[in-house]
Design a protein around this motif. Sequence first.
Motif, mmCIF file in Angstrom:
data_model
loop_
_atom_site.group_PDB
_atom_site.id
_atom_site.type_symbol
_atom_site.label_atom_id
_atom_site.label_comp_id
_atom_site.label_asym_id
_atom_site.label_seq_id
_atom_site.Cartn_x
_atom_site.Cartn_y
_atom_site.Cartn_z
ATOM 1 N N GLU A 178 0.782 -1.176 0.070
ATOM 2 C CA GLU A 178 0.125 -0.112 -0.072
ATOM 3 C C GLU A 178 0.818 1.250 0.069
ATOM 4 N N PRO A 179 1.703 1.481 0.861
ATOM 5 C CA PRO A 179 2.600 2.678 0.794
ATOM 6 C C PRO A 179 3.380 2.859 -0.754
ATOM 7 N N GLN A 180 3.827 1.840 -1.385
ATOM 8 C CA GLN A 180 4.450 1.745 -2.580
ATOM 9 C C GLN A 180 3.293 2.432 -3.490
ATOM 10 N N VAL A 181 1.994 1.876 -3.448
ATOM 11 C CA VAL A 181 0.938 2.431 -4.383
ATOM 12 C C VAL A 181 0.664 3.818 -4.435
ATOM 13 N N PHE A 182 0.558 4.135 -2.916
ATOM 14 C CA PHE A 182 0.170 5.464 -2.788
ATOM 15 C C PHE A 182 1.234 6.525 -3.104
ATOM 16 N N SER A 183 2.519 6.130 -3.025
ATOM 17 C CA SER A 183 3.758 6.769 -3.307
ATOM 18 C C SER A 183 3.817 6.926 -4.980
ATOM 19 N N ALA A 184 3.433 5.837 -5.578
ATOM 20 C CA ALA A 184 3.218 6.077 -6.975
ATOM 21 C C ALA A 184 2.296 6.692 -7.700
#
Length: 167
Positions: free
Chosen positions: A6-12
Amino acid sequence: MRSQHEPQVFSAVIKHSQMEGEFLHEMSNTYLINKTSLKDITWENLCIPEMLIYGMRIIGFPSLQKETYENWISINNQTYLLTPFITNPQVTLISEEEFDKLGDKSGYRWSIFYTLSRPGFSQDLSQALIQITAHCPAGPPQYGSLLYLESTGEQWEVKSSYGLYNQ
């Protein structure tokens, strides 16, 4: 497993949407799921291949797995605090009260206020679906979109977007 992606998706999504320096509501957005009928935003309608309609190029999400869509619907039936998932310091997370208050202040009339849903994932965590909205108190840009992302190993990349509205 979901919590590490989830943090990686939000960052992208933050990077793709060029949200640097803007405001992000700290609660997830469930409006599309809880306040609309979803009759036009079905998995079948999202999976359309690229086509031309009256000279407009329409691109769907032909690779979208049904389980990704269903996961997105189920995870967004209630709101969640996004603070634990947003690791990008370029956005300012704000509460509901701040969201309303800042939008009424003249110094913030040209700021953009964003909301995000939580991402839905495929079972193999290779794709994600997320909703983003943007609002400017002075007027445009105001839009809502679904973003389709794919995992490229350790990175997530926005591959396509599906416009929900643009005013």
